[in-house]
Design a protein around this motif. Structure first.
Motif, PDB file in Angstrom:
ATOM      1  N   GLU A 127     -36.083 -34.632  27.021  1.00 31.19           N
ATOM      2  CA  GLU A 127     -36.936 -34.156  28.106  1.00 31.19           C
ATOM      3  C   GLU A 127     -38.352 -33.893  27.610  1.00 31.19           C
ATOM      4  O   GLU A 127     -39.334 -34.167  28.318  1.00 31.19           O
ATOM      5  CB  GLU A 127     -36.330 -32.892  28.710  1.00 31.19           C
ATOM      6  N   ALA A 128     -38.488 -33.353  26.386  1.00 33.85           N
ATOM      7  CA  ALA A 128     -39.814 -33.077  25.834  1.00 33.85           C
ATOM      8  C   ALA A 128     -40.618 -34.353  25.613  1.00 33.85           C
ATOM      9  O   ALA A 128     -41.854 -34.335  25.662  1.00 33.85           O
ATOM     10  CB  ALA A 128     -39.677 -32.311  24.519  1.00 33.85           C
TER      11      ALA A 128
ATOM     12  N   ARG B 198     -31.671 -29.195  15.286  1.00 34.53           N
ATOM     13  CA  ARG B 198     -31.239 -27.866  15.665  1.00 34.53           C
ATOM     14  C   ARG B 198     -29.866 -27.610  15.056  1.00 34.53           C
ATOM     15  O   ARG B 198     -29.163 -28.527  14.661  1.00 34.53           O
ATOM     16  CB  ARG B 198     -31.174 -27.724  17.198  1.00 34.53           C
TER      17      ARG B 198
ATOM     18  N   THR C 172     -31.260 -34.607  21.251  1.00 32.11           N
ATOM     19  CA  THR C 172     -30.633 -33.686  22.192  1.00 32.11           C
ATOM     20  C   THR C 172     -31.289 -33.859  23.559  1.00 32.11           C
ATOM     21  O   THR C 172     -32.338 -34.502  23.701  1.00 32.11           O
ATOM     22  CB  THR C 172     -30.789 -32.233  21.732  1.00 32.11           C
ATOM     23  N   SER C 173     -30.684 -33.279  24.577  1.00 33.78           N
ATOM     24  CA  SER C 173     -31.249 -33.381  25.924  1.00 33.78           C
ATOM     25  C   SER C 173     -32.614 -32.716  26.000  1.00 33.78           C
ATOM     26  O   SER C 173     -33.516 -33.188  26.704  1.00 33.78           O
ATOM     27  CB  SER C 173     -30.292 -32.747  26.938  1.00 33.78           C
ATOM     28  N   GLU C 174     -32.809 -31.601  25.261  1.00 33.44           N
ATOM     29  CA  GLU C 174     -34.116 -30.935  25.258  1.00 33.44           C
ATOM     30  C   GLU C 174     -35.186 -31.823  24.625  1.00 33.44           C
ATOM     31  O   GLU C 174     -36.315 -31.898  25.118  1.00 33.44           O
ATOM     32  CB  GLU C 174     -34.028 -29.606  24.492  1.00 33.44           C
ATOM     33  N   GLN C 175     -34.843 -32.499  23.537  1.00 31.30           N
ATOM     34  CA  GLN C 175     -35.801 -33.395  22.895  1.00 31.30           C
ATOM     35  C   GLN C 175     -36.114 -34.591  23.792  1.00 31.30           C
ATOM     36  O   GLN C 175     -37.267 -35.014  23.887  1.00 31.30           O
ATOM     37  CB  GLN C 175     -35.236 -33.878  21.554  1.00 31.30           C
TER      38      GLN C 175
ATOM     39  N   VAL D 165     -25.974 -33.565  28.649  1.00 33.91           N
ATOM     40  CA  VAL D 165     -26.265 -32.170  28.996  1.00 33.91           C
ATOM     41  C   VAL D 165     -24.982 -31.388  29.188  1.00 33.91           C
ATOM     42  O   VAL D 165     -24.827 -30.258  28.703  1.00 33.91           O
ATOM     43  CB  VAL D 165     -27.139 -32.111  30.262  1.00 33.91           C
TER      44      VAL D 165
END
Length: 494
Positions: free
Chosen positions: A215-216, A251, A210-213, A226
């Motif tokens: 970025e992390a 998720r 995912t975009s959050e992963q 996104v």
């Protein structure tokens, strides 16, 4: 220690890590600060390679003043194309399963659903251990502050005592449990003693980050991804209530969204020039469209080129290629055109001579690869999408199996495991030399894979066999097709 000295030591460490791979990597020592007593200790760095798995940096710290010790594993290689989830079912009294080796990267989390227990990435750094070792280490760290916790919060301490009893029962094999390693970076691993054959206790799933992963992990997310995730989140309350757990992801996603993404997933990723060269031989694009885009690596403005072409006897495909002049990032993908086929397709090619090794192959993410003569079967998602040849596909499978299952080949492997791999490698070389006829099967539930014929008319190629079949309910559920509603789109077209 002065700031200039720290910078110099870091520079020397970087030089040691980037040394020539063919030369012996020496043990490098750095004077570093002890976080317990604030005196200077010694950190030892060693760049090494787990045989046929990954390049890793082994780090060990020791303080002579207070006795503090620490060690960890960091990966020196590249980020993998997909995240991975390893799920291991550990039966009761299965000590050999508890002794399986585990590689956990910095970004991986560990879960035991039966205990509602999760070790987040920041709780344990990269380690090389066993299933038993991971659980016992977690138990020791939870037990460390129990006495102080009893004085402040007796109820929490009592609940934790009960939890630690169950955790120790799992770690000693007295209670069955499920051990899950979820790594968005794709750099973690659980040993499979039956490799290259499937392990009945171990399953491996791959998923798109995912975009959050993204970025992390320190990478800029794709703007299109996104936007797609934001539109997905803005669903109606009714659709938000229908949530299902997707084992291949990290998720929860609205029901049906996974299939919508899978239907449009790229069936091939690689070098733009190689993809174009492989597909131009079938047809020349009528029109190449250029449109502005954003680089997924550095966020600079770049250009994406797209055209539609047709592969005879297969289907219409969309080829997209992006190149960033600022950072040099390149990406290309081939997406299937048209609607989702009503049936899955199984393609079987009989390889009789070396000319058959040159057959073009398009393998999608949803394809299962089967070679009966090797007792080899790859689950969908393994290796991602590929545009290659029969020989290239088998060679890629060989390289990835050796890399992922290095524990079964290296110096620490048992003799019977090493002998098994040597026999498999011998059989693999045998089929690449085509000493005997063998069979390659691509079983694709979305019918997005293809093996090219060697004749002008595909019906005249007696070595190719195409078989269509009805997808099962479980397969449709996996791709999100059971609840996909296209009635509004159909009305708009009509």
């Amino acid at each position: 220690m002065s700031k200039e000295g720290v910078i110099a030591d870091v520079g020397r460490a970087a030089e040691a890590v980037s040394a020539d791979e063919e030369a012996a990597n020496p043990l490098h020592q750095i004077e570093s600060l002890c976080m317990r007593c604030r005196e200077n200790g010694t950190t030892r760095l060693l760049l090494t390679q787990i045989p046929h798995f990954r390049e890793v940096v082994l780090m060990a710290f020791e303080c002579p003043h207070c006795g503090e010790k620490n060690n960890e594993v960091q990966f020196a290689g590249q980020l993998q194309p997909h995240g991975c989830v390893y799920t291991l079912n550990v039966p009761e009294d299965a000590l050999e399963v508890l002794n399986r080796q585990v590689v956990k990267s910095d970004s991986a989390s560990i879960k035991v659903p039966e205990l509602d227990f999760e070790v987040p990435p920041e709780a344990q750094r990269g380690t090389l251990s066993t299933v038993e070792g991971v659980l016992l280490r977690a138990a020791d760290e939870l037990q460390a502050l129990q006495e102080e916790r009893r004085k402040i919060d007796p109820k929490t301490a009592e609940a934790l005592d009960h939890f630690l009893v169950n955790l120790n029962l799992c770690a000693t094999g007295k209670k069955p449990f499920t051990f899950i390693v979820d790594d968005p970076a794709g750099n973690s691993f659980i040993e499979n003693p039956f490799a290259p054959s499937p392990d009945p206790l171990l399953s491996v799933n791959f998923y798109n980050r995912t975009s959050e992963q993204q970025e992390a992990l320190g990478f800029l997310p794709d703007n299109e991804q996104v936007a797609a995730e934001k539109s997905m989140d803005q669903t109606s309350p009714t659709s938000k209530e229908r949530i299902r757990y997707v084992p291949a992801g990290t998720r929860r996603e609205p029901h049906g969204s996974v299939g919508a993404l899978a239907a449009h997933r790229a069936i091939a990723q690689g070098n733009s020039d190689e993809v174009a060269a492989a597909l131009f031989k079938y047809s020349t694009p009528e029109e190449v469209m250029n449109f502005p885009a954003t680089c997924g690596a550095c966020a600079a403005k770049c250009e994406t080129r797209m055209f539609v072409t047709n592969i005879p006897y297969f289907k219409e495909v969309i080829i997209m290629a992006s190149t960033c002049d600022f950072c040099g990032y390149r990406n290309s993908e081939v997406k299937p055109g048209g609607s989702i086929p009503e049936k899955g397709k199984k393609i079987t090619a009989c390889i009789l001579n070396k000319e058959d090794l040159s057959r073009d192959v398009i393998k999608s993410d949803s394809a299962r690869v089967i070679v009966p003569e090797l007792d080899l079967e790859l689950a969908p998602g393994t290796l991602g999408g590929l545009v290659t040849t029969v020989e290239g596909l088998i060679t890629t499978i060989s390289e990835n199996l050796k890399r992922v299952h290095g524990f079964s080949i290296g110096d620490s492997a048992d003799e019977w495991k090493r002998a098994k791999w040597q026999d498999f490698d011998r059989r693999l070389r045998k089929i690449l030399e085509v000493e005997e006829p063998w069979t390659l099967t691509l079983d694709d539930a979305l019918a997005n894979s293809f093996i090219a014929p060697t004749t002008e008319v595909i019906e005249e190629d007696n070595q190719l066999k195409f078989e269509e079949y009805e997808r099962s309910f479980e397969q449709n559920e996996e791709f999100g097709l059971n609840d996909m509603d296209t009635s509004s789109a159909d009305m708009a077209y009509n």
